[in-house]
Write an enzyme that holds these catalytic residues in place. Structure first.
Site, PDB file in Angstrom:
ATOM      1  N   ARG A  50     -49.251  19.031 -14.255  1.00 16.46           N
ATOM      2  CA  ARG A  50     -49.766  17.887 -13.485  1.00 16.46           C
ATOM      3  C   ARG A  50     -51.099  18.244 -12.815  1.00 16.46           C
ATOM      4  O   ARG A  50     -51.881  17.353 -12.471  1.00 16.46           O
ATOM      5  CB  ARG A  50     -48.734  17.428 -12.447  1.00 16.46           C
ATOM      6  CG  ARG A  50     -49.235  16.324 -11.518  1.00 16.46           C
ATOM      7  CD  ARG A  50     -48.123  15.435 -10.979  1.00 16.46           C
ATOM      8  NE  ARG A  50     -46.983  16.186 -10.490  1.00 16.46           N
ATOM      9  CZ  ARG A  50     -46.924  16.812  -9.302  1.00 16.46           C
ATOM     10  NH1 ARG A  50     -47.960  16.793  -8.482  1.00 16.46           N
ATOM     11  NH2 ARG A  50     -45.845  17.476  -8.946  1.00 16.46           N
ATOM     12  N   TYR A  89     -61.606  -7.172 -15.413  1.00 15.40           N
ATOM     13  CA  TYR A  89     -60.344  -6.999 -16.136  1.00 15.40           C
ATOM     14  C   TYR A  89     -59.173  -7.565 -15.314  1.00 15.40           C
ATOM     15  O   TYR A  89     -59.084  -7.314 -14.106  1.00 15.40           O
ATOM     16  CB  TYR A  89     -60.141  -5.500 -16.399  1.00 15.40           C
ATOM     17  CG  TYR A  89     -58.879  -5.183 -17.146  1.00 15.40           C
ATOM     18  CD1 TYR A  89     -58.735  -5.540 -18.492  1.00 15.40           C
ATOM     19  CD2 TYR A  89     -57.824  -4.531 -16.538  1.00 15.40           C
ATOM     20  CE1 TYR A  89     -57.576  -5.254 -19.181  1.00 15.40           C
ATOM     21  CE2 TYR A  89     -56.657  -4.235 -17.220  1.00 15.40           C
ATOM     22  CZ  TYR A  89     -56.543  -4.598 -18.541  1.00 15.40           C
ATOM     23  OH  TYR A  89     -55.389  -4.320 -19.220  1.00 15.40           O
ATOM     24  N   ASP A 123     -66.876  -0.291 -14.431  1.00 18.27           N
ATOM     25  CA  ASP A 123     -65.953  -0.239 -15.566  1.00 18.27           C
ATOM     26  C   ASP A 123     -66.786  -0.500 -16.817  1.00 18.27           C
ATOM     27  O   ASP A 123     -67.278  -1.604 -17.034  1.00 18.27           O
ATOM     28  CB  ASP A 123     -64.853  -1.294 -15.393  1.00 18.27           C
ATOM     29  CG  ASP A 123     -63.770  -1.185 -16.465  1.00 18.27           C
ATOM     30  OD1 ASP A 123     -64.095  -0.749 -17.589  1.00 18.27           O
ATOM     31  OD2 ASP A 123     -62.610  -1.550 -16.187  1.00 18.27           O
TER      32      ASP A 123
HETATM   33  C1  LIG Z   1     -57.720  -2.210 -20.818  1.00 14.15           C
HETATM   34  C2  LIG Z   1     -58.688  -2.194 -19.719  1.00 14.15           C
HETATM   35  C3  LIG Z   1     -58.360  -1.626 -18.484  1.00 14.15           C
HETATM   36  C4  LIG Z   1     -57.000  -1.021 -18.204  1.00 14.15           C
HETATM   37  O1  LIG Z   1     -56.756   0.062 -19.047  1.00 14.15           O
HETATM   38  P1  LIG Z   1     -55.277   0.522 -19.501  1.00 14.15           P
HETATM   39  O2  LIG Z   1     -55.553   1.726 -20.294  1.00 14.15           O
HETATM   40  O3  LIG Z   1     -54.681  -0.605 -20.277  1.00 14.15           O
HETATM   41  O4  LIG Z   1     -54.514   0.778 -18.247  1.00 14.15           O
HETATM   42  C5  LIG Z   1     -59.324  -1.637 -17.506  1.00 14.15           C
HETATM   43  N1  LIG Z   1     -60.532  -2.169 -17.696  1.00 14.15           N
HETATM   44  C6  LIG Z   1     -60.887  -2.739 -18.866  1.00 14.15           C
HETATM   45  C7  LIG Z   1     -62.235  -3.329 -19.035  1.00 14.15           C
HETATM   46  C8  LIG Z   1     -59.976  -2.766 -19.915  1.00 14.15           C
HETATM   47  O5  LIG Z   1     -60.320  -3.320 -21.060  1.00 14.15           O
END
Ligand SMILES: *Cc1c(COP(=O)(O)O)cnc(C)c1O
Length: 359
Positions: free
Chosen positions: A4, A62, A135
């Site tokens: 971890r 998202y 993101d």
């Molecule tokens: C899919 C996605 C997430 C979340 O990711 P997971 O791996 O499904 O937890 C966050 N931001 C964006 C833009 C995504 O496409």
């Protein structure tokens, strides 16, 4: 000492992604949402008494991130804003600005450098640093490197393009060593570390990332152009087709290409959109994106169902919107599949209208 805390396979993936993002370091998590959760938790400043920081979020974002922040699950308060109003939303207890570009699912682009400048101005007023996390899942480091434009953290759902085959989940944050250290500490405490087997698959995925991104982008561009001219389609959202001067500029200065995700609104309302997802045969009706398989979904009914309906419409996610993540199939086959599904829906709709008339 214990898996971890550290794993060499995961560390290999982290090193590679950090290099691709031009960052000091990267920290990998079990999923993208675990990564975003860690970013929010790492933004607290207990030494200043800010245990649950205020977060400024830019919509659209998202659906899962929207839900995480709106629900207040982590004890944080969120202010949702437009990109141009971020500075005004920053308060003394603000600990994080979170945005997504290109954004989900409308592919709207945010000028990262302009937003960061606004945040830096606001920082001087509140007297402390406010990190900006981007993101960048849609763009991948092949098309966009947020840190080059002043962002503090680049976040990815590695489940999407980085892995690229829809068979492994993960999340990763590229940042300075100082932020990486805080993120590792959160990860160590909360246990959201990436599994080594997924780390291996995601690292291997990076080897074909540039080739996949380019090939998928080429098909997406062709499909977007075809859809834009189709009378059954109301509107197409694709950065490569935008006429907005700011977005055209960003496609050169911030993003090295429009990517392989597009969205479009169809005639016939939500029923037609859902009908198309039920009738495609080659294309897979599914959430996620960035896979070698082309995926289609109606965000208002699936990924963005958790977002408040009014906010959803206001941020450009109507019920007749479909999102397409283009994979590596032959583009003619994809076009044929969509064309047939749209025609079947139109025919069914015609029959319904006729029945309604005769009744
Ligand atoms: C899919 C996605 C997430 C979340 O990711 P997971 O791996 O499904 O937890 C966050 N931001 C964006 C833009 C995504 O496409």
């Amino acid at each position: 000492i214990y898996a971890r805390l550290h794993n060499p396979t995961v560390a290999g993936f982290e090193r590679a992604l950090a290099d691709l993002e031009g960052a000091d370091a990267a920290v990998a998590f079990a999923t993208g949402m675990a990564a975003i959760t860690a970013v929010v938790l790492a933004a607290s400043r207990p030494e200043e008494g800010v245990h649950r920081p205020h977060v400024v979020g830019v919509r659209p974002i998202y659906g899962g991130t929207d839900h995480l922040l709106s629900s207040g699950l982590l004890g944080t308060e969120v202010t949702w804003t437009e990109p141009g109003a971020v500075g005004a939303a920053i308060r003394p207890d603000t600990g994080l600005v979170l945005l997504e570009t290109p954004a989900n699912p409308t592919l709207a682009m945010v000028d990262i450098a302009a937003l960061v400048r606004e945040v830096r101005r606001a920082e001087r007023e509140v007297g402390h640093a406010v990190p900006v996390a981007v993101d960048s899942t849609f763009a991948t480091p092949v098309l966009q490197r947020p840190l080059e434009h002043g962002a503090d953290m680049a976040v990815h759902s590695a489940t999407k393009f980085l892995g690229g085959h829809g068979d492994a989940m993960g999340g990763i944050v590229a940042a300075s060593e100082a932020w990486a250290a805080r993120l590792r500490q959160v990860r160590m405490i909360t246990g959201g570390i990436l599994h080594p087997l997924a780390g291996y698959l995601l690292h291997r995925g990076l080897q074909t990332l540039p080739a996949r991104v380019r090939a998928q982008q080429e098909s997406a561009h062709a499909l977007a152009q075809w859809l834009a001219e189709d009378p059954r389609v109301l509107e197409v959202f694709y950065p490569g087709l935008r006429e907005d001067p700011l977005e055209q500029r960003l496609l050169v200065t911030q993003q090295r290409g429009p990517g392989s995700v597009l969205a479009f609104r169809v005639r016939g309302g939500p029923a037609a959109a859902l009908g198309i997802t039920e009738r495609v045969r080659l294309i897979t009706p599914a959430v996620s994106r960035g896979s070698v398989d082309t995926l289609i979904q109606a965000p208002a009914h699936l990924t963005h169902r958790v977002v408040d309906a009014e906010a959803r419409e206001a941020s450009g996610v109507p019920g007749d919107l479909l999102r397409l993540s283009v994979g590596l199939e032959a583009v003619e086959d994809l076009r044929e599949d969509l064309d047939r599904a749209m025609s079947e829906v139109e025919a069914a709709h015609g029959v319904e209208a006729l029945v309604a008339l005769t009744v």
